[in-house]
Design a protein around this motif. Structure first.
Motif, PDB file in Angstrom:
ATOM      1  N   PRO A   1       2.735  14.166 -34.419  1.00  0.00           N
ATOM      2  CA  PRO A   1       2.383  13.475 -33.076  1.00  0.00           C
ATOM      3  C   PRO A   1       1.407  14.252 -32.222  1.00  0.00           C
ATOM      4  CG  PRO A   1       4.832  14.336 -33.416  1.00  0.00           C
ATOM      5  CD  PRO A   1       3.837  14.700 -34.722  1.00  0.00           C
ATOM      6  N   SER A   2       0.605  13.286 -31.531  1.00  0.00           N
ATOM      7  CA  SER A   2      -0.536  13.906 -30.980  1.00  0.00           C
ATOM      8  C   SER A   2      -0.667  13.426 -29.344  1.00  0.00           C
ATOM      9  CB  SER A   2      -1.861  13.184 -31.951  1.00  0.00           C
ATOM     10  OG  SER A   2      -1.851  11.864 -31.588  1.00  0.00           O
ATOM     11  N   GLN A   3      -0.332  12.180 -29.012  1.00  0.00           N
ATOM     12  CA  GLN A   3      -0.566  11.658 -27.562  1.00  0.00           C
ATOM     13  C   GLN A   3       0.731  11.326 -26.925  1.00  0.00           C
ATOM     14  OE1 GLN A   3      -3.467  11.506 -26.614  1.00  0.00           O
ATOM     15  NE2 GLN A   3      -4.888  11.672 -28.481  1.00  0.00           N
ATOM     16  N   ARG A   4       0.659  11.721 -25.564  1.00  0.00           N
ATOM     17  CA  ARG A   4       1.831  11.361 -24.884  1.00  0.00           C
ATOM     18  C   ARG A   4       0.966  10.370 -23.484  1.00  0.00           C
ATOM     19  NH1 ARG A   4       2.683  16.344 -26.700  1.00  0.00           N
ATOM     20  NH2 ARG A   4       5.004  17.118 -26.836  1.00  0.00           N
ATOM     21  N   LEU A   5       2.005   9.417 -23.272  1.00  0.00           N
ATOM     22  CA  LEU A   5       1.323   8.484 -22.274  1.00  0.00           C
ATOM     23  C   LEU A   5       2.714   7.858 -21.523  1.00  0.00           C
ATOM     24  CD1 LEU A   5      -0.903   6.924 -21.263  1.00  0.00           C
ATOM     25  CD2 LEU A   5      -0.238   4.855 -22.894  1.00  0.00           C
ATOM     26  N   VAL A   6       2.771   8.081 -20.091  1.00  0.00           N
ATOM     27  CA  VAL A   6       3.613   7.622 -19.258  1.00  0.00           C
ATOM     28  C   VAL A   6       2.882   6.452 -18.498  1.00  0.00           C
ATOM     29  CG1 VAL A   6       5.212   8.111 -17.342  1.00  0.00           C
ATOM     30  CG2 VAL A   6       5.075   9.769 -19.138  1.00  0.00           C
ATOM     31  N   ARG A   7       3.639   5.186 -18.402  1.00  0.00           N
ATOM     32  CA  ARG A   7       3.059   4.264 -17.744  1.00  0.00           C
ATOM     33  C   ARG A   7       4.109   3.444 -16.919  1.00  0.00           C
ATOM     34  NH1 ARG A   7       2.090   0.133 -21.671  1.00  0.00           N
ATOM     35  NH2 ARG A   7       3.381   1.101 -23.049  1.00  0.00           N
ATOM     36  N   PRO A   8       3.817   3.242 -15.586  1.00  0.00           N
ATOM     37  CA  PRO A   8       4.510   2.436 -14.578  1.00  0.00           C
ATOM     38  C   PRO A   8       4.769   0.989 -15.268  1.00  0.00           C
ATOM     39  CG  PRO A   8       2.429   2.446 -13.645  1.00  0.00           C
ATOM     40  CD  PRO A   8       2.418   3.416 -14.900  1.00  0.00           C
TER      41      PRO A   8
ATOM     42  N   ASP B   1       0.822  -1.389   0.204  1.00  0.00           N
ATOM     43  CA  ASP B   1      -0.182  -0.134   0.058  1.00  0.00           C
ATOM     44  C   ASP B   1       0.778   1.050  -0.010  1.00  0.00           C
ATOM     45  OD1 ASP B   1      -2.309  -1.649  -0.034  1.00  0.00           O
ATOM     46  OD2 ASP B   1      -2.574  -1.231   1.963  1.00  0.00           O
ATOM     47  N   ALA B   2       1.922   1.160   0.852  1.00  0.00           N
ATOM     48  CA  ALA B   2       2.995   2.331   0.717  1.00  0.00           C
ATOM     49  C   ALA B   2       3.592   2.391  -0.581  1.00  0.00           C
ATOM     50  CB  ALA B   2       3.869   2.182   1.960  1.00  0.00           C
ATOM     51  N   LEU B   3       3.808   1.406  -1.312  1.00  0.00           N
ATOM     52  CA  LEU B   3       4.497   1.407  -2.308  1.00  0.00           C
ATOM     53  C   LEU B   3       3.547   1.943  -3.625  1.00  0.00           C
ATOM     54  CD1 LEU B   3       6.634  -1.907  -2.515  1.00  0.00           C
ATOM     55  CD2 LEU B   3       7.336   0.538  -2.107  1.00  0.00           C
ATOM     56  N   THR B   4       2.433   1.654  -3.278  1.00  0.00           N
ATOM     57  CA  THR B   4       1.361   2.163  -4.448  1.00  0.00           C
ATOM     58  C   THR B   4       1.231   3.697  -4.047  1.00  0.00           C
ATOM     59  OG1 THR B   4      -0.054   0.165  -4.259  1.00  0.00           O
ATOM     60  CG2 THR B   4      -1.252   2.244  -4.963  1.00  0.00           C
ATOM     61  N   ALA B   5       1.327   4.300  -3.052  1.00  0.00           N
ATOM     62  CA  ALA B   5       1.469   5.659  -2.967  1.00  0.00           C
ATOM     63  C   ALA B   5       2.381   6.407  -3.686  1.00  0.00           C
ATOM     64  CB  ALA B   5       1.433   5.964  -1.360  1.00  0.00           C
ATOM     65  N   LEU B   6       3.414   5.810  -4.192  1.00  0.00           N
ATOM     66  CA  LEU B   6       4.616   6.316  -4.895  1.00  0.00           C
ATOM     67  C   LEU B   6       4.399   6.229  -6.414  1.00  0.00           C
ATOM     68  CD1 LEU B   6       7.683   4.356  -3.108  1.00  0.00           C
ATOM     69  CD2 LEU B   6       6.638   6.430  -2.480  1.00  0.00           C
ATOM     70  N   VAL B   7       3.224   5.463  -6.781  1.00  0.00           N
ATOM     71  CA  VAL B   7       3.075   5.501  -8.341  1.00  0.00           C
ATOM     72  C   VAL B   7       2.664   6.737  -8.926  1.00  0.00           C
ATOM     73  CG1 VAL B   7       1.930   4.299 -10.231  1.00  0.00           C
ATOM     74  CG2 VAL B   7       2.627   2.866  -8.205  1.00  0.00           C
ATOM     75  N   ALA B   8       1.689   7.605  -8.584  1.00  0.00           N
ATOM     76  CA  ALA B   8       1.145   8.683  -9.123  1.00  0.00           C
ATOM     77  C   ALA B   8       2.281   9.706  -8.989  1.00  0.00           C
ATOM     78  CB  ALA B   8      -0.077   8.979  -8.221  1.00  0.00           C
ATOM     79  N   PRO B   9       3.196   9.989  -7.824  1.00  0.00           N
ATOM     80  CA  PRO B   9       4.155  10.988  -8.064  1.00  0.00           C
ATOM     81  C   PRO B   9       5.109  10.643  -8.832  1.00  0.00           C
ATOM     82  CG  PRO B   9       4.288   9.971  -5.787  1.00  0.00           C
ATOM     83  CD  PRO B   9       2.950   9.614  -6.550  1.00  0.00           C
ATOM     84  N   ALA B  10       5.346   9.240  -9.078  1.00  0.00           N
ATOM     85  CA  ALA B  10       6.450   8.804  -9.969  1.00  0.00           C
ATOM     86  C   ALA B  10       5.967   9.208 -11.647  1.00  0.00           C
ATOM     87  CB  ALA B  10       6.795   7.218  -9.855  1.00  0.00           C
ATOM     88  N   VAL B  11       4.689   8.882 -11.947  1.00  0.00           N
ATOM     89  CA  VAL B  11       4.033   9.015 -13.173  1.00  0.00           C
ATOM     90  C   VAL B  11       4.354  10.775 -13.464  1.00  0.00           C
ATOM     91  CG1 VAL B  11       2.092   9.096 -14.331  1.00  0.00           C
ATOM     92  CG2 VAL B  11       2.743   7.191 -13.155  1.00  0.00           C
ATOM     93  N   ARG B  12       3.896  11.452 -12.410  1.00  0.00           N
ATOM     94  CA  ARG B  12       4.072  12.919 -12.486  1.00  0.00           C
ATOM     95  C   ARG B  12       5.410  13.419 -12.994  1.00  0.00           C
ATOM     96  NH1 ARG B  12       0.251  12.994  -8.334  1.00  0.00           N
ATOM     97  NH2 ARG B  12       1.785  13.557  -6.795  1.00  0.00           N
ATOM     98  N   ALA B  13       6.267  13.008 -12.097  1.00  0.00           N
ATOM     99  CA  ALA B  13       7.770  13.261 -12.263  1.00  0.00           C
ATOM    100  C   ALA B  13       8.150  12.857 -13.509  1.00  0.00           C
ATOM    101  CB  ALA B  13       8.551  12.564 -11.088  1.00  0.00           C
TER     102      ALA B  13
END
Length: 963
Positions: free
Chosen positions: A938-945, A864-876
Motif C-alpha cells: 500500500p502506498s497512497q491514501r485519498l479522501v474525496r467528497p 458558498d457556505a456549503l463549500t466552506a464545509l468541504v475542506a473540514p469534512a475531508v480533514r475529519a
C-alpha cells in the motif's frame, strides 16, 4: 531502483480522481505501475478534450492532481436531482472494489446461473490470503470451467484488475470462448484467428505490436507461439492471462511451455484450465504449479502439497458439492451400451488375414518385421473402417521399392489385404449396418429434430461414413457434416457453432478427435456413437464429455460399436476394448478422471500400453487399475484424489445469492441498470424518450423487457472492439437492442442457439459490465466541472458531506475503501462535526435517504457556505479513516512480508543446492515474483467528497439560471 522494482510514487491519484495535464482537465479511470513509472488512463473533462481518452506517464508529463479539499459545491436544479444522482452513481461505478473484498459483486449478475461449486472456485481465485489471483481450474470435463473463467474475469474487471486480458485457447474453441465471454459476461475480446490476423494486417503496420493496440485478445496457442508474437509478448504486461487446455504446456522443452513461461511472470492474474491437468509425471505437474507460483515448488523440484491445495480446484460430476446442485441441468449419464456386431464375411476374412499374417503369424514374424508397430497400425485401421484400412495399405505400398527378380512377402501380403478391404469399402459392412440401426433407433431422419455425434479416429473413415450416410439416410450435404483437423479454424468453428443451433440442418456430425477437447456439442444432442474405440481412456473420456456436461437436459447415451470376428485372437482384442469403455464409465462415477486408471496421462503412451495387452505381453489388470487402487496411490493421481476429497469436505452449503438491495452489487441509487442508462441519456440528450436529439434513437418495449438504442458516434467507436462477427451479423453500431432483464437475456440467447441463423443473440443482456453502461458513466462524469460536487436535499437534520476514502498500492489498485458521512450541526463551527463510517456505498446512501428518488423544488441556496464545509469534512474523514487505512495497510504489508519471506526461503534453499541451469532459470522467475510482490505494498491514501446534503426544508436559490 526502478519503478517496477518498487519505488513509491508521489503521484497521489486513484480511479475517480481529477488531474490537470497539458492545460486540460481529465478524469482518472485507471492507474498502472510500469517500468517507466506511473501510467494513468484518463477521460477528458474540459471542452477541448471532452469524450477523449488518453494515457499519460508521470515521468513524461506534469500531472497535477486536484486537491479534494478545494472542491466547490454546486447546486443541482435538475428534476429529482438527476444530475447529482448520475454523477454520484458514475463515480461509485468507477470506484474499484477493494482487493480485500472477497464477495462476488458482478459474477452472479452475469447471464448465467452460477452454481455454488463454481462460486467456490471464483472465491478461491480471489482469496485475499493470496497477493495475486492464481488458480488452476482442474474440474473434470463438463463442469463449466469456461463459466468459472468468465466469473473470475468479471470480478477482476470490477476490482480494476482486468483492463488488459489475454485468453489463449486451442484454435477450434476460439469462437466458442469469445461467444461465451461476450454473450454472458459482456466482456468483448478481439479474436485473432486467421481472419482476425488478416484484419490487423490491414489496419496496423507490420511493425506494430497488436497486443499494445488491443486490450483484450483471444488467440490460439498455435498462432501465439510463433516467433513474431513471442517477441511482442516479451514487451507486454497483462492484468490477467487465461490459458485453456493447459495440460498442453507442461513439457518444459516444448514451444508451448516456452510461451507460458513468458506469459506467467508478465501477468498479475493467471488462470490455467484443464480437465486433465497432469500427465502423471511429478516434474510435469510441478512445471504447471511453478507457472502459477514459483515458490510452490521447492528448489529440488518437489511440489508442496499445501500450496497445491491453495492453487488448484478439482471436482467431478459425482463430487458431493457438484452432484447436489446440478440437478436437472445435467442429466445423469445412462449406462453405456457396448454393441457387439458379428462381422460380415468380408470383414471376417480381413480379421483372419490380419490375425494369421500380421498380428499372430505362425512363422513367428510378420511381413516387414523390421517395423513391429505396423501390424497394429493395420489392426487399428481395420477396427476403424475398411476405408481406413484401404488408405493405410495403399500408403504403405507406395513406400515399398520394387526389387527386380525377387518376391516381396510384405508387398504380397499387403496386396491381399488391399483386395479384401477394397471389397469391403463398397460391399456390406456389418458395423456400418449397425450404425444405421442405431441412427434409426435414435430417430435421426430427414424431417426429425433428433441428432447424433459419431466419433471415429481416421479421416478416411469420416469421409466414408459421411458419403454412405448421406446416401442411405437420403440426406443432403448440409445434414451430414464431417469435422476433422484438416479443415481451417474458420471451417471448424462454423460447423461447431451451427451444430449448437436448433435451427441447424445438421442431423449427423461425423467427427474425428479434433472435437474431443473443449467443444460443446450437448445443446441439441444427447446421443454419441463410438464407431471405433480409441485405445486410450483419455480419448474416450474426452469424446464422452462433448455431450455429457453441464447444461445437458437429457440423459446422455454413449454407444460403442464393436466388431466381433470369428477369429479367436481378434475377438479377444475386442473384449479388451470393451473393457476400456467399462473402465472409463467406472472412473467417471468414482474419480472423474479416467486417465488416472492407467497413469500414463498421454494418449500415445496409453495406446502403447494397450498394444502390449493386445499382443498378450501383459494382462489388462496390470495396465488399467481400479478406481480404489488409484485413490490409495502416493502419486500425483493420489494427490488429486485427496484434493477432491478435501474440496468435498470443506464445501459448505449455500443459502443462495444474498442481495441487500434491488440489484446485487449495486450502489443503491438506482433500482436497476436500465434506470441509470435512461437517466444518463435523458441528461446528455435533453429528452426523455423515443427520439433523443444528437443522433440517439431510443425506444423501450417494457412488455418485452427490451430497449433499442441508436449509438452516437462516440459510443459507436467504443463498440468497434466487440466481436467482429457479432458486429457484422447484428449491426449494433446502427441499432443496438438490449435485454434489460436476465430472463429476457437468457431467452434471446437460447433463441439464437436454437432458432436463428446466428448464434449471437439479437438483444444483448444489459449486464453490470456492459460497455454501454461504461460509456454512459463517462458521459455523466464529464458533465460536471472538475473541482465540484453537487448539493442536494435529503432527510438529514444538518448539512452533511458524504465522502469516499481509498487506499491504493503501488500498482494503483484499490487495497481498501471506506465511506463516511460528516455532519455539521453548527455549520459556523466546522471544528465540531459528527462522523459515521460505512462499509459500503449502499449502506451510506441508505442512511441519508439517497436510495430513494425525491422531488427537487429548486436549486439549493447558499452553496458558498456549503463549500466552506468541504475542506473540514475531508480533514475529519482523513483523521477518522487513518485508523482503518493503517489496519488495512498493516494487513496488506503483513501479506507482502509473508510472501517476501517465502521468496527468501526459496532462494536460500536454492543457494544450498548445486547450481543447475534449470535452477538459474527458476531464480529469474522468483526475482520477477519479488518485483510484483513489492508493487502490492500500500502506498497512497485519498479522501474525496461525493455530495453535500442539506435538510429538506433548505432554501431555494433565488437565481436558478446558472444551473
Amino acid at each position: 531502483m526502478s519503478a517496477a522494482a518498487g519505488t513509491v510514487t508521489t503521484l497521489n491519484v486513484a480511479p475517480g480522481s481529477v488531474v490537470r495535464v497539458r492545460d486540460e482537465d481529465w478524469l482518472v479511470t485507471g492507474v498502472d505501475q510500469t517500468a517507466d513509472g506511473p501510467l494513468i488512463t484518463v477521460q477528458g473533462l474540459s471542452e477541448l478534450v471532452r469524450d477523449t481518452t488518453a494515457m499519460f506517464y508521470d515521468s513524461l508529463d506534469t500531472i497535477v492532481p486536484f486537491d479534494p479539499s478545494a472542491t466547490t459545491v454546486k447546486a443541482d436544479a435538475s428534476s429529482e436531482y438527476r444530475r447529482a444522482r448520475l454523477w454520484l452513481e458514475s463515480t461509485l461505478r468507477k470506484t474499484a472494489i477493494p482487493l480485500d473484498d472477497d464477495s462476488l459483486t458482478v459474477a452472479d449478475a452475469a447471464l448465467a446461473d452460477p452454481l455454488e461449486y463454481q462460486r467456490i472456485a471464483v472465491r478461491k481465485a480471489l482469496d485475499t490470503s493470496n497477493l495475486r489471483p492464481r488458480v488452476l481450474l482442474a474440474d473434470a470435463v463438463g463442469l463449466g470451467k469456461t463459466l468459472e473463467i468468465g466469473m473470475i474475469l468479471s470480478e477482476l474487471v470490477r476490482r480494476g484488475r482486468g483492463d488488459r486480458i489475454l485468453i489463449v485457447t486451442p484454435r477450434h474453441v476460439l469462437e466458442q470462448m469469445q461467444h461465451e465471454m461476450w454473450s454472458r459476461f459482456a466482456l468483448p475480446f478481439i479474436r485473432l484467428d486467421s481472419q482476425g490476423i488478416q484484419r490487423i494486417r490491414q489496419k496496423l503496420p507490420a511493425t506494430r505490436n497488436a497486443f499494445a493496440f488491443y486490450k483484450r485478445v483471444i488467440i490460439s496457442i498455435d498462432t501465439l507461439k510463433s516467433e513474431k508474437y513471442i517477441q511482442h509478448l516479451r514487451k507486454q504486461r497483462w492484468d490477467a492471462v487465461v490459458i485453456d487446455e493447459s495440460h498442453n504446456i507442461t513439457n518444459s522443452s516444448a514451444q508451448n511451455n516456452r510461451l507460458a513461461r513468458i506469459l506467467a511472470p508478465n501477468t498479475e492474474a493467471l488462470i490455467l484450465a484443464s480437465a486433465t491437468p497432469h500427465n502423471g509425471k511429478a516434474e510435469s505437474f510441478a512445471e504447471l504449479i511453478r507457472l502459477l507460483e514459483p515458490t510452490a515448488v521447492a528448489p529440488d523440484g518437489k511440489v508442496i502439497e499445501d500450496e497445491v491445495k491453495r492453487l488448484v480446484v478439482r471436482r467431478h460430476r459425482n463430487s458431493p458439492e457438484v452432484a447436489k446442485v446440478v440437478g436437472g441441468a445435467w442429466a445423469p449419464r445412462k449406462e453405456p451400451v457396448n454393441r457387439l456386431v458379428q462381422a460380415s464375411p468380408v470383414e471376417d476374412a480381413i480379421a483372419t488375414e490380419l490375425s494369421d499374417t500380421w498380428l499372430h503369424p505362425s512363422s513367428g514374424s510378420a511381413p516387414g518385421a523390421s517395423n513391429s508397430l505396423f501390424p497394429w497400425t493395420l489392426a487399428k485401421a481395420f477396427l476403424s473402417s475398411p476405408a481406413a484400412l484401404t488408405a493405410t495399405v495403399t500408403e504403405r505400398l507406395k513406400r515399398i521399392k520394387p526389387a527386380s527378380g525377387h518376391t516381396n512377402p510384405e508387398k504380397e501380403a499387403l496386396e491381399r489385404l488391399l483386395t479384401l478391404s477394397t471389397t469391403a469399402v463398397s460391399g456390406t459392412s456389418a458395423k456400418y449396418d449397425a450404425l444405421l440401426d442405431e441412427l434409426h433407433r435414435i430417430g435421426v431422419a430427414k424431417g426429425t429434430p433428433e441428432r447424433a455425434v459419431i466419433f471415429a479416429e481416421r479421416v478416411p473413415t469420416l469421409h466414408w461414413l459421411r458419403d454412405r450416410l448421406r446416401k442411405d439416410l437420403k440426406m443432403s450435404a448440409d445434414q451430414v457434416q464431417v469435422l476433422h483437423g484438416g479443415l481451417t479454424d474458420v471451417e471448424q468453428m462454423a460447423i461447431i457453432e451451427s451444430f449448437k443451433q436448433a435451427s441447424s440442418d445438421i442431423r449427423v456430425l461425423v467427427t474425428g478427435d479434433v472435437a474431443s477437447e473443449g467443444v460443446n456439442l450437448h445443446l441439441q444432442c444427447h446421443e454419441l456413437i463410438h464407431f471405433d474405440i480409441p485405445w486410450s481412456l483419455i480419448r474416450i473420456e474426452q469424446r464422452n464429455g462433448r455431450i455429457d456436461r453441464y447444461g445437458q437436459r437429457h440423459s446422455p447415451q454413449i454407444t460403442s460399436l464393436l466388431l466381433e470376428p470369428t477369429s479367436g485372437h481378434f475377438s479377444g482384442d475386442v473384449r479388451v476394448l470393451t473393457k476400456l469403455i467399462e473402465k472409463e464409465h467406472e472412473a467417471h462415477s468414482a474419480l472423474g478422471d479416467a486417465a488416472s486408471l492407467m497413469g500414463k496421462y498421454d494418449v500415445e503412451a496409453e495406446e502403447k500400453a494397450i498394444r502390449s495387452v493386445l499382443a498378450g505381453d501383459v494382462a489388462l489388470e496390470t495396465v488399467v487399475h481400479d478406481a480404489d487402487q488409484v485413490a490409495s496411490q502416493g502419486t500425483v493421481a493420489g494427490l488429486f484424489a485427496r484434493l477432491n476429497k478435501s474440496a468435498s469436505a470443506s464445501a459448505t452449503p449455500s443459502a443462495g445469492i444474498v442481495q441487500t438491495g434491488p440489484q446485487a452489487g449495486s450502489t443503491g441509487l438506482y433500482p436497476d441498470d436500465l434506470s441509470f442508462l435512461r437517466d444518463a441519456l435523458t441528461e446528455s440528450y435533453a429528452s426523455p424518450a423515443h427520439a433523443l436529439p444528437g443522433g440517439v434513437g431510443w425506444s423501450e418495449h417494457p412488455t418485452h423487457s427490451l430497449v433499442e438504442l441508436t449509438p452516437p458516434p462516440d459510443l459507436a467507436r467504443r463498440l468497434e472492439d466487440l466481436p467482429q462477427s457479432y458486429l457484422s451479423e447484428r449491426k449494433v453500431t446502427e441499432r443496438f437492442m438490449l435485454a434489460v432483464t436476465k430472463a429476457r437475456g437468457k431467452e434471446t440467447l437460447a433463441r439464437a442457439l436454437q432458432d436463428e441463423g446466428s448464434t449471437w443473440p439479437e438483444a444483448h443482456y444489459l449486464g453490470a459490465l456492459h460497455p454501454v453502461l461504461d460509456w454512459a458513466a463517462d458521459r455523466a462524469l464529464a458533465s460536471l466541472d472538475r473541482d465540484s460536487v453537487f448539493a442536494v436535499r435529503g432527510p438529514v437534520d444538518h448539512p452533511t458531506v458524504l465522502l469516499v476514502g481509498t487506499l491504493t498500492n503501488r500498482r494503483g489498485q484499490m487495497v481498501a475503501s471506506s465511506f463516511a458521512s460528516v455532519e455539521f450541526p453548527n455549520p459556523t463551527n466546522t471544528d465540531f462535526a459528527l462522523q459515521t463510517q460505512f462499509s459500503s456505498s449502499a449502506e451510506m446512501l441508505a442512511s441519508v435517504g439517497l436510495h430513494e428518488r425525491r422531488s427537487n423544488h429548486g436549486a439549493v441556496a447558499g452553496v458558498d457556505a456549503l463549500t466552506a464545509l468541504v475542506a473540514p469534512a475531508v480533514r475529519a474523514a482523513q483523521v477518522e479513516m487513518e485508523q482503518l487505512f493503517a489496519a488495512a495497510s498493516d494487513s496488506a504489508a503483513q501479506r507482502v512480508d509473508q510472501w517476501s519471506h517465502r521468496l527468501s526461503t526459496w532462494e536460500d534453499e536454492a543457494d544450498a543446492l548445486i547450481q543447475r541451469s534449470d535452477l538459474k532459470v527458476r531464480r529469474v522467475s522468483v526475482e520477477k515474483e519479488r518485483e510484483l510482490v513489492e508493487q502490492m505494498a500500500p502506498s497512497q491514501r485519498l479522501v474525496r467528497p461525493l455530495v453535500v446534503l442539506v435538510p429538506l426544508d433548505h432554501a431555494v436559490e433565488s437565481n436558478e439560471g446558472t444551473n
